[in-house]
Design an enzyme around this catalytic site. Sequence first.
Site, PDB file in Angstrom:
ATOM      1  N   HIS A  81       0.845  -1.205   0.000  1.00 51.06           N
ATOM      2  CA  HIS A  81       0.000   0.000   0.000  1.00 51.06           C
ATOM      3  C   HIS A  81       0.883   1.260   0.000  1.00 51.06           C
ATOM      4  CE1 HIS A  81      -3.288   2.714   1.504  1.00 51.06           C
ATOM      5  NE2 HIS A  81      -2.254   3.302   2.084  1.00 51.06           N
ATOM      6  N   GLU A  82       1.907   1.271   0.848  1.00 46.56           N
ATOM      7  CA  GLU A  82       2.800   2.443   0.911  1.00 46.56           C
ATOM      8  C   GLU A  82       3.558   2.634  -0.405  1.00 46.56           C
ATOM      9  OE1 GLU A  82       2.509   4.571   3.203  1.00 46.56           O
ATOM     10  OE2 GLU A  82       1.270   3.309   4.487  1.00 46.56           O
ATOM     11  N   HIS A 126       1.470   4.394  -2.877  1.00 49.96           N
ATOM     12  CA  HIS A 126       1.480   5.864  -2.779  1.00 49.96           C
ATOM     13  C   HIS A 126       2.632   6.445  -3.597  1.00 49.96           C
ATOM     14  CE1 HIS A 126      -1.760   6.644  -0.081  1.00 49.96           C
ATOM     15  NE2 HIS A 126      -1.266   5.955   0.926  1.00 49.96           N
ATOM     16  N   GLU A 132      -5.997   6.990  -0.914  1.00 57.75           N
ATOM     17  CA  GLU A 132      -5.949   5.795  -0.065  1.00 57.75           C
ATOM     18  C   GLU A 132      -6.603   4.602  -0.762  1.00 57.75           C
ATOM     19  OE1 GLU A 132      -4.141   5.424   2.568  1.00 57.75           O
ATOM     20  OE2 GLU A 132      -3.576   7.532   2.418  1.00 57.75           O
ATOM     21  N   ASP A 188      -4.731   1.205  -1.836  1.00 53.99           N
ATOM     22  CA  ASP A 188      -5.275  -0.100  -1.424  1.00 53.99           C
ATOM     23  C   ASP A 188      -5.411  -1.027  -2.634  1.00 53.99           C
ATOM     24  OD1 ASP A 188      -5.459   0.534   1.235  1.00 53.99           O
ATOM     25  OD2 ASP A 188      -7.618   0.980   1.224  1.00 53.99           O
TER      26      ASP A 188
HETATM   27 ZN   LIG Z   1      -2.085   5.278   2.734  1.00 54.75          ZN
END
Ligand SMILES: [Zn+2]
Length: 413
Positions: free
Chosen positions: A276-277, A280, A354, A358
């Site tokens: 997930h990071e 980003h 977000e 995800d």
């Molecule tokens: Zn996040």
Amino acid sequence: MELNIYLYLIVFIVTADFIFDQWLDYLNKKAWTNTVPDALADVYPTDKFEKHKLYRSANYRFGIVNHLFSFVLLMSVLLMGGFSLADGWAAAMSINPIWRALIFFAIIGIVSTVINIPFSWYDTFVIEAKFGFNKTTPKIFWTDLLKSLLLGALIGGPLMAALIWFYTALGDWFWLAAWGLVAFFTVFMAMFYTTLLLPLFNKQTPLPEGELRQAIEAMGQRAGFKIDNIVVMDGSKRSTKANAFFSGFGPKKRIVLYDTLINDLSVDEITAVLAHEIGHYKLKHILWGTLIGIAQTGAILFVFSKVVSAPQLSMALGVETPQFHIGLITFGILFTPISMVLGLVGSWLSRQNEYAADAFAAKHADGIYLVSALKKISANALSNVTPHPVYVFFHYSHPPLLDRIGEIEKVQI
Ligand SMILES: [Zn+2]
């Protein structure tokens, strides 16, 4: 002191803002559930859910007292001429406009920090401690406070001095130079936060060899991210709550993983959180976020430059001759409604990001593990499971847990 129309406007905005916030808190409280949502049954055994209920009540009561106190304090300062008093002390110490402003902000900064100490202490050593989250010792509490004050002075001081110097030297065009400086500073901070500032508060160590590192390396290869940029931070020094975040860009990019996350989650779950990071980063969220922030700052500085010299701004706070620093305070309050709208747009974008991160994680790791990781992180922090949608709209940078689970399950299938 003589009341002018701007002071009425300021009082109105501060009051409306306070009432609106109380209303949002109340709505949020109305949305509390007394039964565990089905999707979270596995992470909330009955006793833990009872604890969750007590924790949200404790936070709600603390929030009311804290907000009410801040409101009454700001109102008293405004109506009793507190800002002009502080400015008077500053003016008595130096006639140089830069030093006068720096002394003024030092007074405001120190007084507000000191007044806030009992609240911060109560939150850390009473509420957080009672629910088993707190690991902060009084020694860490005081050194953190001192370090923050010093950093504020070392970073904020020169920045403020430069802004006022631009203002006196360039007049109307000062906003352009100020914008350049702030933009440079924003990019610099985004790049060097984890290497310059974070080490003052936390230790970061490379991810150790072993099963976890191997699993993350394999995922990193699939997602196209170098593992050297992942570090473990001693978050457990202050709290049992777990987190992970992405910082910086270019050669300075880094994912910071709290040691508490490693304690609480399985290897597959940590891998999903890291995916997930990485999402980003790969989806350029940090870069766009920084650029949007810089564009916004430019627009705000431009508007500010048009009004800062107006004597009414300083007179609203009881200062007769226009002062840059007093204009800045008045402008900051008058600007509240607009910054609220800008904040709404920012939070909305952040929540979209977000969901996108995800989905990225579900693709490059395993969505099922991301769901179980998010559930564990949320339950271990006793986070509110049913925030009110309007509250979310105004205050949440991340979508509520149940919404995220719903979206991940959609992309997973
Ligand atoms: Zn996040």
